[in-house]
Write an enzyme that holds these catalytic residues in place. Sequence first.
Site, PDB file in Angstrom:
ATOM      1  N   ASP A  33      -9.816   1.264  -4.419  1.00  0.00           N
ATOM      2  CA  ASP A  33     -10.694   1.943  -3.462  1.00  0.00           C
ATOM      3  C   ASP A  33     -12.043   2.277  -4.081  1.00  0.00           C
ATOM      4  O   ASP A  33     -13.044   2.397  -3.371  1.00  0.00           O
ATOM      5  CB  ASP A  33     -10.047   3.249  -2.995  1.00  0.00           C
ATOM      6  CG  ASP A  33      -9.074   3.046  -1.852  1.00  0.00           C
ATOM      7  OD1 ASP A  33      -8.655   1.901  -1.626  1.00  0.00           O
ATOM      8  OD2 ASP A  33      -8.728   4.040  -1.178  1.00  0.00           O
ATOM      9  N   ASN A  38       0.866  -1.179   0.000  1.00  0.00           N
ATOM     10  CA  ASN A  38       0.000   0.000   0.000  1.00  0.00           C
ATOM     11  C   ASN A  38       0.904   1.231   0.000  1.00  0.00           C
ATOM     12  O   ASN A  38       1.366   1.679   1.047  1.00  0.00           O
ATOM     13  CB  ASN A  38      -0.908  -0.034   1.231  1.00  0.00           C
ATOM     14  CG  ASN A  38      -1.827   1.179   1.316  1.00  0.00           C
ATOM     15  OD1 ASN A  38      -1.711   2.130   0.544  1.00  0.00           O
ATOM     16  ND2 ASN A  38      -2.738   1.159   2.278  1.00  0.00           N
TER      17      ASN A  38
END
Length: 403
Positions: free
Chosen positions: A153, A13
């Site tokens: 996302d 990430n």
Amino acid sequence: MVKILNNLIFVLNCGSSSVKFAILNPDNKKKYLSGLVECLFLSKTYMKWKDLTTEHKKCIGSNLSHKDALNFIFNKFFLEKKDIYKNIVGIGHRVVHGGNKIKSSTLIDDNIIQLIQKAISFAPLHNPANLIGIKTAIEKFPIFAKKNVAVFDTSFYQNMPETSFLYAIPYFFYKEHHIRRYGAHGTSHHYVASEVALILNKNFNSLNVITCHLGNGASVSAVCNGICVDTSMGLTPLEGLVMGTRSGDIDPSIIFFMYQKLGMSIDEIHTILTKESGLLGLSGISSDFRYFEKKYYFEKKARLAVDIFCHRLSKYIASYMSLMENNLDAIVFTGGIGENVPLIREITLSKLLLIGFKIDTQRNLGIKNGKHGLITTDKSRPAFVIPTDEELAIAQETIKIIK
């Protein structure tokens, strides 16, 4: 010696100034390694990591880039810990924005990389960093070249109705330029919604819940019958709630005023709205909620900033009640602020008494630092704190895709 199980996933990430990583088994949810490299591009870059038994922290250099950090992670954990490396079966990447073409998690190929590149204008701080993580992982581990998975996302919001995602501007801008509301933090919202469904013993497809991901970036999502029907972030992660340094919702005419009357450039205005507004702009001191928690009762500006934050949050929650088909199962708080700042939860829920929420002060004060549970009274509508675990959610998506 701890036995390492098969089917491990390496999760990356890459944020705007940090790199989070984890190696875990998505089946038993066990993390064999997790860590964070922070303060990239600053005089001292630190790495914190935790294995099965021990936590560590060290300065790993100065002015390090994302690629420098990734090289350090790969060299330290994959060259030294070959017992872990040989059990990895895939790599999962968080990607903030998938644009209008990508609807769900997917294996990464050249076409997907190009689409992520095209979506940079929608997430200029995050998508470039996400791409560095993807390209570096493929370069370092050619054996996994066809087992890198992008988890977006924005995927959680692809089934929102047009009434939620369209802006009231000429339809041409949506049709030709794909200007619409895309949302963000979808992986986190989906994860905690799934967790509260388990707590309530409900089928996810019949779940009605409002999820609040509150961190330096903050957003609210409305889930009705297992589908996200609205969310507070928009074309970019600038819309919606008051955030650490982002303004959230403003009258667009403010931008015209700053440009035409104050002579500011578009770049200057963008910097102000994304990096100098929100809690930092209101207080003039900090964007760190630990500061506001300490100063709330003693400093006027700190109190005002917190009250505006909670005012905006409670308005969103109350408005999303209208989307729940007369049945809201729960509210969930997550994210660094949502999980660890009882003050925010108390102030916000105190504004929602009319719709049936009553805080249990002792429960609320006792839940932080990784704890989870109910924070309302037994006779109230339920509100929960559930720590998010985006790495686990990404790993679960990754194993599903590569299998």
